[in-house]
Enzyme design. Structure first.
Site, PDB file in Angstrom:
ATOM      1  N   CYS A   1       2.289 -11.548  -7.532  1.00  0.00           N
ATOM      2  CA  CYS A   1       2.851 -10.900  -6.353  1.00  0.00           C
ATOM      3  C   CYS A   1       2.188 -11.453  -5.092  1.00  0.00           C
ATOM      4  O   CYS A   1       2.284 -12.641  -4.811  1.00  0.00           O
ATOM      5  CB  CYS A   1       2.744  -9.384  -6.470  1.00  0.00           C
ATOM      6  SG  CYS A   1       3.789  -8.509  -5.275  1.00  0.00           S
TER       7      CYS A   1
ATOM      8  N   HIS B   1       5.910  -8.682 -10.974  1.00  0.00           N
ATOM      9  CA  HIS B   1       4.756  -8.071 -11.641  1.00  0.00           C
ATOM     10  C   HIS B   1       4.955  -8.113 -13.158  1.00  0.00           C
ATOM     11  O   HIS B   1       5.689  -7.280 -13.699  1.00  0.00           O
ATOM     12  CB  HIS B   1       4.602  -6.615 -11.207  1.00  0.00           C
ATOM     13  CG  HIS B   1       4.128  -6.440  -9.804  1.00  0.00           C
ATOM     14  ND1 HIS B   1       2.794  -6.387  -9.468  1.00  0.00           N
ATOM     15  CD2 HIS B   1       4.813  -6.307  -8.645  1.00  0.00           C
ATOM     16  CE1 HIS B   1       2.672  -6.224  -8.166  1.00  0.00           C
ATOM     17  NE2 HIS B   1       3.886  -6.170  -7.636  1.00  0.00           N
TER      18      HIS B   1
ATOM     19  N   GLU C   1       2.948  -7.051 -15.359  1.00  0.00           N
ATOM     20  CA  GLU C   1       2.395  -5.814 -15.917  1.00  0.00           C
ATOM     21  C   GLU C   1       3.326  -4.626 -15.743  1.00  0.00           C
ATOM     22  O   GLU C   1       3.116  -3.581 -16.361  1.00  0.00           O
ATOM     23  CB  GLU C   1       1.030  -5.514 -15.291  1.00  0.00           C
ATOM     24  CG  GLU C   1       1.054  -4.973 -13.877  1.00  0.00           C
ATOM     25  CD  GLU C   1       1.257  -6.021 -12.784  1.00  0.00           C
ATOM     26  OE1 GLU C   1       1.106  -5.668 -11.606  1.00  0.00           O
ATOM     27  OE2 GLU C   1       1.565  -7.188 -13.117  1.00  0.00           O
TER      28      GLU C   1
END
Length: 238
Positions: free
Chosen positions: A79, A220, A222
């Site tokens: 990011c 992202h 995650e």
């Protein structure tokens, strides 16, 4: 071991949890010696580019991060962390980046169609860019650095796996059109030579880049479910 650089920018818990979920040893740290000993390094980040650069400098990590990338170990920016990899950003002024990948960060306003919301937020599909000649691939290439701080960081080269198709190794287990999670109002431009994936938001926007051992994702991993875990697992396997 994977080191997540903690410089006071970003929610690091979900990234740490995701890496642990795939069985990786991971540490969140600002300690240079710990980062130096890591096999892989991740630079996360959310917020404003200028603030993030200043925090890296305040922590004494700006030049150190460049030197770590120059060692050849797998290095991933996520990011805002990806945006920091570029030469500069025009977010609320002009700010110097790490200069690890050529290009600059600019607003998506005025680039995407006016009816689309800013930020670009939510799930979007990845479209892969293959580079069969240079491909995400130099087995014994590494990011170069003229930074004198890199001289004591080691010179061993990390072997970066080659994908015969030219696809970036982070995406080796993905299918064209797999979706990941984005939140951003600025994007990287003028980086076509190192572009590895785009996302369509009225126009193609930079979703991922690579130069040698240095990788970046605007999205992202995650927060991207099973697809994101595959990406993190592929990074850990480099």
């Amino acid at each position: 071991m994977i080191a997540i650089i903690d410089y006071g920018v970003g929610n690091l818990f979900s990234l740490q949890s995701s890496l642990r979920a795939i069985g990786e040893e991971v540490v969140v740290t600002a300690d240079q010696e710990v980062i130096r000993q890591a096999d892989h390094v991740i630079l996360p980040g959310v917020g404003a580019f200028g603030d993030a650069v200043q925090k890296l400098r305040d922590c004494g990590l700006f030049d150190f991060v460049k030197a770590q990338a120059a060692t050849g170990k797998p290095f991933l920016g996520i990011c805002l962390g990806m945006q920091l990899l570029f030469d500069r950003s025009l977010e609320y002024g002009e700010h110097e980046g790490l200069g690890l990948i050529p290009g600059e960060v600019r607003p998506i306003e005025g680039v995407i169609p006016a009816h689309l919301d800013i930020p670009h937020m939510g799930w979007n599909a990845l479209h892969f860019i293959d580079h069969p000649e240079t491909a995400c691939a130099s087995k014994d290439k590494q990011t170069s650095s003229t930074d004198p701080a890199s001289s004591d960081e080691g010179t061993d080269k990390v072997q970066i796996p080659e994908d015969a198709s030219g696809r970036c190794p982070l995406f080796r287990d993905l299918t064209e059109g797999d979706c990941v999670y984005f939140v951003h109002s600025f994007a990287a431009f003028d980086c076509d030579a190192h572009l590895t994936a785009t996302a369509e938001y009225g126009v193609p926007l930079t979703a991922a880049v690579q130069k040698g051992n240095v990788y970046g994702t605007q999205f992202h991993p995650e927060k991207s479910g099973a697809v994101g875990l595959k990406i993190l697992k592929a990074f850990a396997a480099l």
